[in-house]
Design a protein around this motif. Sequence first.
Motif: not given
Length: 630
Positions: A25-33, A78-85
Motif C-alpha cells: 500500500y502506498k498510503q494508509v488512512i488510520a481512522v480511530c474507531g 480523527l484520522c492519521i494518514i501514513h506515511p506523511s503523518d
Amino acid sequence: MAKLIPDVKALEALRKKSLDERKGYKQVIAVCGGTGCHAYGCMKVIEAFRAELAKQGLAKDVRLRTTGCHGFCEMGSLCIIHPSDIFYVKITPEDVAEVVSETVKAGKVIDRLCYTDPASKKKVVKAAEVPFYKNQHRLLFAQNGMVDPKDLDDYLAIGGFSGAAAALCDLKPRDIIDKIKASGLRGRGGGGFPTGRKWEICASHESDVRYIVCNADEGDPGAYMDRSILEGNPFAVIEGMIVGAKAIGAAHGYVYVRNEYPLAVENLGAAIVKAREAGLLGEDILKTGFSFDITINRGGGAFVCGEETGLISSVMGLTGEPNPKPPYPAQRGLWGKPTVINNVETWANVPMILSKGEKWFAGMGTANSKGTKVFSLVGKINNTGLVEVPMGITLRKIVYDIGGGIPGGRKFKAVQTGGPSGGCLPESMLDSPVDFDELTKMGSMMGSGGMIVMDDRTCMVDVAHYFMKFLSEESCGKCVPCREGVPRMKAILEDITNGKGSDEAIALLQELGETVRDASLCALGGTSPNPVLSTLKYFRDEYEAHIRDKRCPAGVCKALINYSVIEDRCTGCGACARVCPTQAAVATGRPATVKGKKHDKLKAHEIVQEKCIKCGACIEACKFDAIKVE
C-alpha cells in the motif's frame, strides 16, 4: 476465518507475508474507531472513506484501517494518514471526499482540518508534532494506532506473538518468571505488586490446576485506559495471558470485563475466535505441547468487583464481595486454586518485555517503578484524553506540557490521582515524580490511572463529599469500617458544605478516616478515606472557612454563597434574566453601565435573594463578569 498456524516456522512465514502485503500500500488512512470516536460518528466517516476510495480508484493503493483509540478523544473523529503523518481532527463524512482528492491524491494539507494548538494558536500538521502526543512516551498506545483490533495479520506485522512463541519454544517457566521479575513490571491495576513475584508465588504453590485472570472491570469514574487497550489491541492482552499461563502452568484463563464495555467485549471476542482458528489458543499451540484457552466473563459493573477477591467471587457465580487476605489469590483463588490476576494494561506490557527484553523495559522509569503508565487525563484541563508517560515524569509535565494547562487561564488548584479513592494533591506537589511509591508518600496512589485536574473554582470540601458519596454507594457493606465509616464521613462533609459543620468535625473526620483506612477488609475500603485525609492535609483552611466562617472560598457550596450583580459592570443586556429559572434576576430602575457610561434606556439588574436557587445559570450567561459569588 483465520488460517491455521501449525508451528513457529509457519508463524514467521505468515508474519513476513503480512508485512509484504502491507508494504504494497502506498498510503494508509488510520481512522480511530474507539468508543469516544463512535460517539462522534466515526463509523459514518469510515464508510465515507471506503466509498470515496473506491469511487476515486484508490482502493488497491490506499488502505483504510479502522483502529482502536488514539487517546486524544476530544478531537474525534480523527484520522492519521501514513506515511506523511498528516493528522486531521473533528472530521465528518462531508470532509472525506476533499481529504481523498486533496491530501491522499494531491498531497496537499487541508488547513481547516488540522489541530490548532491552544497555546500557540498555530495549526499543527503532523501527529508527531502535536504537543499532546510529542510529550508522551507511547508504547501500548502507539500499537493502538497501528492495528485493526480484529485483524490478526495486522498484529503479526508489528511483531505480535513473537513473545509468546519465545515463551512457548525457548523458555522454561522459571526463565519467563525471571524475565518479568528483572523487568521490574508492577501491576497497573492499583496495588502495584511486582508482577513477576506474583507469578512466582502462584507457580510455587502445589496444585494440579492454576488459573490466569485478566481484570478488565475498570470501575473508576472517568477512567477508560483498560477499555481502550482492550478495544484497540486485544491480541496483545491475549498474548500476555499466554505467556503468563506458560509461566505458572495454567491451562485456562478468564477475562472479567464489565458489560458496559460493549465494543471491548466485541473486539476481544473476535480476537479470541481468530486466535483459536489460527491455533494460537486451544490445544497444542504451535505444536509445542502447551494448551491454553480463554473465556470472557462479563461483569455487572459493580465497583467492588475491581477488587481481586471480589472479582473471583463474581467469576465463580457468587456475590461480588471481597474476602480476607491471606490467603492471596496467587495461593488460593478461583475455585480454591492458585490464580494470577493482573489487569489489562499489565498483561499488554508482557509481550513487549518478552520481545524487546527485560533490560529495555527496566531502562524506563524510576528505581522501583519501571516502564510507562497510561493515565486518563480529565477535568479542568485543555487537552483531555488518554496519555502514556514514563514512570517518574512530573505532574507538571502531564498537566501543562501534555494537557495544555488549565482552560481560560485559570489557576491550577489540585489533581486527584488514582480514581475515586485517590488523594488530591496541591500545586506544591506539581514537580513531584509520578510513580507508585512517590504518590503513596504524598497521600494519594497510582490506582488504575485516573487523573482529575481541578482549577481554583473547585471546592475541596465539596470534592471530598462527592467522592465519599460515590464510595458509600459502591461499598459492598461486608465489613463494618467501610460500611459504617464511609457514610458517616459523607454525612459529616454534607453538614460542613451545608454550613452546619461543628468545631469537632475536622478531628472526627481525621479519626474516622484513619480507622477506615486501617481496619477495612479490602483495599477499596482501605483507600476510600484518601480524598478526605488528603484534603484535610493540604486544604485544611477550606474546611475551617466552611465551619468557622460559614464561607465557601471557591463559591461552590450553595448554602454558603450568594449571587449578586456588580452594578457598575451590568450593561442591562438581560441575559441573566432570560436564563434564570425562578425569575430571581430582575431589572432595577437604575441605569445600566455601557462602556463606562450610564445608559438611561437600559436598566441594571439585581438578584432577588429570596427567589435565587443558586443554580449558577446567571453567571454562566453573563458576558461582562457582572455576577459575583460571595
